[in-house]
Design a protein around this motif. Structure first.
Motif: not given
Length: 240
Positions: A191-192, A195-196, A204, A207, A209
């Motif tokens: 969750r970055t 990635r988004a 998100p 996924k 953290a």
């Protein structure tokens, strides 16, 4: 900080440390006893990270520098060595995604920018850090699922990470006789922000953290991985 932590007495340098995985690693290293040098381009973005490192009981040094340029990389390495006397752990984490379009449509300036940060930056940081690396130091380079096998529409990001794969193997051979290990880690999806950007339609919540994805990095930074060099790890499959 535990003075008996796995990284007690070690000095760790993390590029791209203002957010995401870099930030998570800086705090995790501090929690295991390391002194941590955090880097990004912006001094303001590093302030909260340094505070988190110190809250975890670690000693922090924030160095704002553009490591895609030789002067910035040298500044980072020299300031780390001047402050702490050595570098035990180097994590080349700074990276850019760039556009996800076909090669014929790829913006020229973005190609150059992504290659400079993702490939040149790893070279420059490693080059200027090597004279300061302690015996049994560990260099950890970030790679990707996009750097094994061809992928359409991944442009400069994929190509730059292919370069890092090769660079890691070459440097591992060059530094092996000095007992310095060099390995690559594919962190997988997290969750970055990056990635988004790559998968805007993805949930998100599916996924992990970045803070949940530090185990392999702690292993490679610690003495438990002595003698392990030239290897490629998938962070989310690591069970050691």
């Amino acid at each position: 900080m535990s003075y008996n932590g796995r990284l007690a007495g070690k000095v760790a340098v993390v590029t791209g440390a203002s957010k995401g995985l870099g930030r998570a690693l800086a705090v995790a290293f501090a929690d295991e006893g390391a002194k941590v040098v955090v880097n990004s381009r912006s001094e303001e973005s590093l302030r909260p990270v340094a505070e988190e490192v110190e809250a975890a009981g670690g000693e922090a040094l924030a160095v704002a520098a553009d490591v895609s340029k030789p002067d910035g990389a040298k500044k980072l390495a020299d300031r780390a060595a001047r402050k702490f006397g050595k570098i035990d752990v180097l994590v080349n984490n700074a990276g850019l995604l760039g556009s996800r379009v076909a090669i014929e449509s790829y913006p020229d300036d973005e190609w150059v920018a992504v290659m400079e940060v993702n490939a040149n930056g790893v070279f420059f940081v490693a080059k200027y850090a090597i004279p300061h690396l302690a015996e049994n130091a560990s260099v950890i380079n970030l790679v990707s699922g996009a750097s094994i096998g061809a992928r359409a529409d991944w442009g400069a990001y994929s190509v730059s990470k292919f370069a890092v794969e090769g660079f890691t193997g070459n440097l591992a051979l060059e530094l092996k006789d000095r007992n310095i290990r060099v390995n690559a880690v594919d962190p997988g999806g997290m969750r970055t922000d990056m990635r988004a950007s790559a998968y805007p339609d993805e949930d998100p919540g599916t996924k992990i953290a970045p803070e949940e994805n530090t185990a392999v990095f702690l292993y490679l930074a610690s003495d438990s991985s002595r003698g392990v060099t030239g290897e490629r790890f998938k962070a989310q499959e690591f069970t050691g």
